[in-house]
Design an enzyme around this catalytic site. Structure first.
Site, PDB file in Angstrom:
ATOM      1  N   ASP A   1     -18.198 -29.575 -53.676  1.00  0.00           N
ATOM      2  CA  ASP A   1     -18.595 -29.042 -54.976  1.00  0.00           C
ATOM      3  C   ASP A   1     -18.294 -30.029 -56.091  1.00  0.00           C
ATOM      4  OD1 ASP A   1     -19.555 -26.591 -54.319  1.00  0.00           O
ATOM      5  OD2 ASP A   1     -17.700 -25.502 -54.748  1.00  0.00           O
TER       6      ASP A   1
ATOM      7  N   LYS B   1     -23.272 -29.608 -59.128  1.00  0.00           N
ATOM      8  CA  LYS B   1     -24.108 -30.043 -60.234  1.00  0.00           C
ATOM      9  C   LYS B   1     -23.431 -31.220 -60.913  1.00  0.00           C
ATOM     10  CE  LYS B   1     -24.567 -26.973 -63.373  1.00  0.00           C
ATOM     11  NZ  LYS B   1     -24.958 -25.898 -64.282  1.00  0.00           N
TER      12      LYS B   1
END
Ligand code: SAH
Length: 424
Positions: free
Chosen positions: A213, A235
């Site tokens: 992540d 992201k």
């Protein structure tokens, strides 16, 4: 790699080191070189995001082109060269020129054809008995074995024991792994590399594939051996996160190929992290799943700012809620809680204004203390304290951005007496 070798430690401070190649392996090498204070230069027609970010920050110099003869000597001779281009021809050319110029060359493609090798390195954690210690391990051309041993030694040093047996167990478990791989959902903690659990760290060291992540201990990725596949699903600026369905598929895909998969998540896997869905997806397909709890940001990030989520005389309960879906879901969570319960909001920056208005309308006092703690447990940790009434305006004025934990409640005032509580 059975040739004789001579372990050595280099002082690279300010010395020119050339990295040929711009992919993830090159990026990991650059991270290590910069940690060592080297003046790193990258030669590659394309570079990955990590390297591009370093170029933007002025940390490295980038020649955006193919390697050219003479690059190792101009503008001044390099002390060391790493080559990781993915092209054996180019790597061989770099190695030949390095040899001629008497520059040590580390080849990512062919350790046997290198004149130098990087060991698996771990540095003792600051403030622990291992502080100041560097552990470097080589394992005759088996980098994963070297990093597993390195991690076990370091964990043992940190915990004050040297479990030789456990080191052997890690090795044998790897060589006899079952036809189906396993998935470990590992909580990585709030971001500092040493706030992962010992078990999480050990599984990471034994992983074939790491699905990582954006949040969590990203620094640990740089310690992985070059042949560990790192899949970045978080992201990053300019890059959309990988969809949850795709992440679920990835976990099953790699496990079915017999790989040990670590799903490295920020905080705790089962606190607002969709870890439950990932576990279900795997279990329903017959994949063995293990969960390794992590230190959740919901509790640890306030702690870093000197805010205990419960405190004798103030409150004995706290509620953790996601503000991702907007103010209504926060209101529902708050409504079921004791009136004095601390409210901890994750993903709370975007909806902060709406949430504050809704909580005020629901009867919370305008002067209820609020803390906004950004990037907890990183060197950029920052805390803004305000009140429910002023929270949105103050957040805007201070430019508060995600990731941040929002704390609403009287416990925030304890910070006035404690201040930040991280040792960094
Ligand atoms: N499973 C995670 C939470 C994932 S939701 C956990 O247990 O911590 C992502 C949110 O967590 C972010 O939007 C932010 O609110 C919070 N968060 C995670 N790490 C953080 C950090 N280091 N500093 C501040 N907030 C953090």
């Amino acid at each position: 790699m059975s040739q004789p070798s001579y372990p050595l430690t280099l002082d690279l401070t300010g010395r020119r080191v050339v990295v040929v190649g711009g992919g993830p392996v090159a990026a990991r090498r650059v991270a290590g070189l910069l940690d060592a204070g080297a003046s790193a230069e990258v030669i590659a027609p394309f570079i990955c995001e990590d390297l591009a970010a370093r170029v933007d920050h002025g940390e490295i110099r980038w020649y955006d082109r193919d390697y050219l003869a003479g690059d190792l000597l101009e503008p001044e001779p390099a002390w060391l060269v790493h080559t990781a281009t993915g092209s054996p021809q180019v790597d061989a050319q770099v190695a030949r020129e390095a040899q001629a110029a008497r520059i040590w060359c580390i080849r990512a493609d062919d350790a046997g054809a290198s004149s130098a090798w990087t060991p698996a390195v771990a540095r003792g954690t600051e403030g622990t008995p291992a502080d100041g210690l560097t552990v470097a391990v080589t394992a005759g051309g088996d980098p994963r074995r070297a990093s597993a041993v390195r991690d076990a030694v370091l964990a043992a040093l940190d915990s004050g024991t040297l479990p030789v047996r456990r080191v052997r167990a890690v090795g044998s478990a790897q060589s006899t792994h079952p036809p189906l791989g396993r998935v470990a959902l590992v909580g990585g903690g709030p971001g500092a590399d040493d706030l992962i659990t010992v078990r999480g760290r050990a599984l990471l060291a034994a992983a074939d594939v790491v699905v990582a992540d954006r949040l969590g201990p990203r620094g640990l990725l740089a310690t992985l051996a070059a042949d560990v596949e790192v899949v970045d699903v978080g992201k990053t600026p300019g890059n959309h996160p990988v969809a949850q369905d795709r992440i679920n598929e990835l976990l099953v895909h790699h496990a079915r190929l017999g790989r040990n998969v670590v799903r490295l998540k920020g905080g705790d896997p089962f606190v607002l992290g969709r870890g439950g869905e990932e576990a279900l997806h795997c279990v329903e397909r017959g994949i063995a799943v293990e969960v390794v709890p992590g230190v959740t940001s919901a509790v640890s990030v306030p702690a870093a700012a000197g805010i205990p989520v419960t405190h004798r005389g103030i409150t004995a309960s706290f509620v953790v809620a996601s503000a991702h879906e907007g103010a209504d879901s926060v209101l529902r969570a708050a409504a079921d809680a004791a009136p004095d319960a601390t409210l901890v909001l994750l993903m709370g920056v975007t909806a902060l204004a709406d949430t504050a208005v809704a909580l005020l309308a629901a009867g919370r006092a305008a002067d209820t203390p609020v803390a906004l703690i950004e990037r907890g447990w990183t060197p950029e940790q920052r805390t803004t304290t305000t009140t429910l009434e002023r929270a949105a305006a103050d957040a805007t004025a201070a430019g508060v951005r995600a990731p941040a934990v929002v704390v609403v409640g009287e416990v925030v005032s304890v910070r006035n007496r404690l201040g930040d509580l991280t040792a960094r």
